[in-house]
Design an enzyme around this catalytic site. Structure first.
Site, PDB file in Angstrom:
ATOM      1  N   CYS A 168       3.555  -9.504   7.821  1.00  0.00           N
ATOM      2  CA  CYS A 168       5.261  -9.481   7.744  1.00  0.00           C
ATOM      3  C   CYS A 168       5.795 -10.329   8.602  1.00  0.00           C
ATOM      4  CB  CYS A 168       5.410  -7.757   8.190  1.00  0.00           C
ATOM      5  SG  CYS A 168       7.321  -7.567   8.040  1.00  0.00           S
TER       6      CYS A 168
ATOM      7  N   HIS B  74       2.361  -3.859   4.810  1.00  0.00           N
ATOM      8  CA  HIS B  74       1.839  -3.351   6.035  1.00  0.00           C
ATOM      9  C   HIS B  74       0.799  -2.296   5.432  1.00  0.00           C
ATOM     10  CE1 HIS B  74       4.341  -4.569   9.279  1.00  0.00           C
ATOM     11  NE2 HIS B  74       5.525  -4.480   8.686  1.00  0.00           N
TER      12      HIS B  74
END
Length: 863
Positions: A704, A802
């Site tokens: 991310c 994630h």
């Protein structure tokens, strides 16, 4: 049949009801239903040291405070051990020829008169006139005995009728008959919203009595005050014993004089509650209510039911005490008096009346609250989240439909539901423990710190905007309404709700606008379990200290205590447990041991930042995996699955000196990528990471925000993260990122192309990333959208997913690639199943064995 002279004798009432005195709902005593002021408990503690000395027999400090507040000279003030003590002295001091009272009235007047054995004339207040005093009836009696001195007792407002006097008319008659003495009993004057005390109009032949017992809700402390002429006050004082008022009572009264807000708040709340109570009672046709300006209501029972039988049925069957008024002179035998209590308590007496007279319990308009238990803590990181998950799993195992709830969560580790809505990671885990899907109603407010001052506010799963503490504090009342809606909606679908509090329950500076601890417990009608972490040290002090910061209504919500993360022999805690249980009158409900290798994700960054998750043991034959810590790290739980592997050591690194040459370096997610990248530049880690990219040994992985950092540039045209506008990345991947206004929130199922394995997780980011050079696409979702890139070597790669390492097959294949590069044999088979189900069952087993689950179930109505 001997009826009690006064209400509120809980010992006697409990004997008749066959229960504990605390089980009695007492409508017989007219005490402030709000309870005593919040400052009382700590104030009493501060005055304990004064008990080693006798009180000032003249109560100089208190009298000066009264003089300063009301302008009454100290010589015109006498203090008593309750108003009743003062009333008993008055006949002896006045030495009247006869007494005159308006009945029905407080029985203490007659009691005082009888001690001197002087004649007592009664003027009857007429029911048809709503028991309002006809001053001319008094005048007629006084005129009939022109040469005699009368002692007149009048209640203002009167007890049991609640009717106030006509001040103008009373002052006229006081002036007209100056040879007589008029006692105006204002014991309940503080409850009158249109207060018209006689204090400023007091004359030489008037004695004014007030009581702080009722308004302060302190009948056990006893404090009354008499205002009269210096001569009368002097003579009353001579009849009283020295030190008749204890120093604590005097100090409390002195403090209370300044607390106008408490008295005004009490008046306004009681006014509202009384109006609703009167409205509900008026709908029951067997009751006739009389208008009252006090905090109690006189009621006439129109049914033929025996009043004694009625009061006994209320007491024995419903544990409700009311004042039987049969022994009030001037009333027939079908009157009762009830105090105004809280709305919830008032509803109970309405239901009881309805059931007694109609034979069926009146249905409530509002749905009964779903049974709930709430975990609150003495501090952050005491185990509230894990215990919530444990109890959810225990209830689920026992076939009970249960859901978790946390009104407001401040965490960097969030989770995205299947509907693309963001909630706290802890609530997602708790939902899994309850064997249900995560739902935004479980965590309606999520706060994600974006810098030192601001947090992104997420309401019902969607970002609202960023707010600083002051702005959010002002927004909280609106936020709490959203919380209530979410809770009610969730609770309507489940049999039990397990609620998690936040931080510490003892944060007195945050209580005013609390929406996550006691205010939430109060709204949900939840029993609170207070959790202390013995690993923190000072366990019993923290439990006791937390209790001491709680107001009385908050203390009543606390069901008991839990000692968490204990290592050692439980016998060592016996002395402390006995002390805390005796001091608080609350039980220790369990001692939960420290559970090794629990393998459950941590809620937020507290445990991470503390260093407790940093493996500093010898590397030996394991792979060296490093996670770079950054100030605004988010979703550090992405490495939890790696930490569980037997051939992996995970280190947390913050400085160049600690970095070394790891096998894998992971740049985590960030709540503020530009700020955290600046930090990496400042501490020299960017240069070191760039150097590691050239060693042919280290895999460099970005997740991310870390993925964005690995690229050439990050552009922030809308100034979402800073006023900087853009920043140069580490330039290890030929990608660029633009931070967009809208946040991408969604669950992800994708294929890792190099290993041909399936992965899953979730996206939480503002960025839109594209390749601008020689990169390889390594992750594609089911729509063939690119979710990750690597450099040509495959050693440097990043993704928006994630939880990418949570899948066992992908994690093992990836680690085996690293092993092969290091010259180690691949392990091939999955070594550990990152199976939260097994971990949750293990957690539930430990907690079930450690807590008094049967008692908790009974509290939930499940026993």
């Amino acid at each position: 049949m001997n009826l009690p002279e006064h209400g509120g004798n809980l010992i006697e009432l409990s004997k008749k009801a066959g229960c504990n005195p605390k089980e009695i709902l007492d409508f017989s005593a007219n005490i402030n239903p709000l309870g005593f002021p919040e400052w009382l408990r700590p104030f009493l503690h501060s005055k304990i040291e004064d008990l080693i000395s006798y009180p000032d027999p003249n109560y100089t400090s208190l009298k000066k405070k009264i003089h300063s507040k009301y302008g009454i000279c100290t010589e015109q003030i006498v203090l008593g051990n309750g108003a009743s003590e003062l009333i008993l002295q008055i006949p002896f001091v006045v030495q009247a020829d006869y007494a005159l009272i308006a009945v029905p009235c407080y029985s203490g007047y007659k009691e005082a008169i009888s001690l001197l054995k002087i004649p007592c004339i009664e003027v009857t207040l007429k029911e048809e006139k709503q028991f309002r005093l006809d001053i001319n009836e008094l005048r007629d009696v006084l005129k009939s005995k022109p040469d005699q001195k009368a002692l007149v007792f009048l209640g203002h407002p009167n007890n049991p009728t609640g009717v106030t006097l006509d001040k103008i008319e009373v002052l006229k008659i006081v002036q007209e008959f100056q040879n007589s003495v008029f006692v105006i009993d204002e014991s309940f004057i503080h409850f009158c919203t249109n207060e018209s005390s006689f204090l400023k109009d007091k004359t030489e032949n008037m004695i004014l009595i007030q009581s702080m017992t009722k308004i302060l809700a302190l009948p056990g402390l006893r404090i009354g005050i008499c205002y009269a002429s210096p001569l009368i006050c002097s003579n009353i004082s001579k009849r009283l014993p020295t030190w008749n008022v204890n120093s604590i009572a005097a100090s409390v009264y002195e403090k209370a004089i300044s607390d106008e807000d408490y008295i005004e708040n009490s008046k306004q709340n009681i006014k509202i509650w009384k109006e609703k109570l009167i409205y509900d009672l008026s709908n029951l046709e067997f009751l006739n209510l009389f208008s009252s300006e006090a905090n109690f209501i006189l009621i006439k029972i129109l049914d033929n039911k025996n009043i004694f039988d009625l009061t006994q049925e209320l007491l024995i069957k419903y544990k409700i005490a009311v004042r039987n008024c049969e022994n009030f002179s001037g009333l027939s035998k079908n009157f009762i008096r009830i105090a105004v209590r809280t709305p919830e308590e008032n509803k109970k007496i309405i239901d009881a009346f309805s059931n007694i007279f109609y034979g069926t319990r009146q249905r409530l308009k509002s749905r009964k609250k779903t049974p709930s238990i709430m975990f609150q803590g003495t501090a952050s990181n005491v185990g509230k989240s894990i215990l919530t998950a444990a109890l959810c799993r225990i209830l689920s195992q026992d076939g009970i439909k249960v859901a978790p709830f946390k009104s407001q969560n401040m965490a960097l580790n969030s989770f995205v539901t299947l509907n693309g809505e963001e909630i706290g990671r802890a609530q997602a885990l708790q939902a899994q423990a309850a064997k249900i899907l995560p739902d935004i109603r479980m965590n309606p407010i999520l706060l994600k710190p974006s810098n030192e001052k601001d947090s992104q506010v997420i309401i019902n799963g969607k970002p609202l905007n960023s707010m600083n503490f002051k702005d959010y504090d002002q927004y909280k009342p609106i936020a709490f309404e959203e919380v209530k809606k979410s809770y009610d909606s969730l609770a309507s679908e489940y049999n039990v709700i397990i609620i998690e509090g936040a931080g510490s329950a003892s944060e007195v500076n945050l209580k005013k606008n609390d929406i996550v601890n006691m205010k939430m417990a109060e709204y949900a009608k939840a029993d609170v379990l207070l959790v202390g972490n013995i690993d923190h040290g000072g366990l019993f002090g923290s439990l006791l200290g937390t209790m001491e910061t709680l107001t009385e209504w908050e203390r009543k919500l606390v069901f008991g205590f839990i000692i968490n993360r204990f290592r050692g022999a439980k016998e060592l805690l016996k002395t402390g447990i006995n002390y805390i249980e005796e001091y608080t009158n609350k039980p220790i409900l369990g001692i939960v041991p420290y559970i090794k290798n629990l393998k459950l994700p941590e809620e937020d960054s507290l445990e991470f930042k503390s260093g407790a998750l940093d493996d500093t043991s010898k590397l030996e034959e394991r792979l060296d995996v490093v996670l770079i810590d950054i100030p605004r790290i988010s979703n550090h739980t992405d490495i939890d699955a790696l930490r569980a592997e037997p051939d992996v050591r995970v280190r947390i690194v913050r400085t160049v000196e600690d970095l070394g040459e790891p096998d894998v370096l992971i740049l985590p997610g960030s709540k503020n990528v530009i700020s955290d990248l600046n930090h990496l530049y400042d501490v020299g880690l960017v240069n070191k990471i760039f150097a590691l990219s050239r060693n042919q040994k280290t895999d460099i992985v970005g997740i991310c925000g870390g993925y964005q950092m690995l690229g050439k540039n990050i552009f922030d045209p809308y100034r979402i993260e800073s006023d900087q506008g853009s920043i140069q990345g580490i330039s290890l991947l030929q990608i660029e990122t633009i931070l967009e206004k809208n946040k991408s929130l969604k669950r992800v199922f994708a294929t890792h192309i190099p290993t041909k394995t399936e992965v899953e997780g979730y996206e939480i980011h503002h960025g839109k990333t594209k390749s601008i050079g020689n990169t390889r696409v390594i992750l594609l979702n089911e729509k063939a959208e690119e979710l990750g890139h690597s450099d040509p070597t495959g050693r440097i790669w990043g993704t928006y997913i994630h939880g990418i390492f949570d899948k066992d097959e992908f994690r093992r294949k990836y680690l085996d690639q690293i092993r092969i590069r290091k010259g180690k044999s691949p392990l091939v088979k999955v070594q550990v199943s990152y199976n939260l189900e097994k971990s949750l069952d293990r957690l539930a087993r430990y907690v079930r064995q450690s807590l008094n689950i049967n008692l908790i179930y009974r509290k939930l109505g499940l026993g």
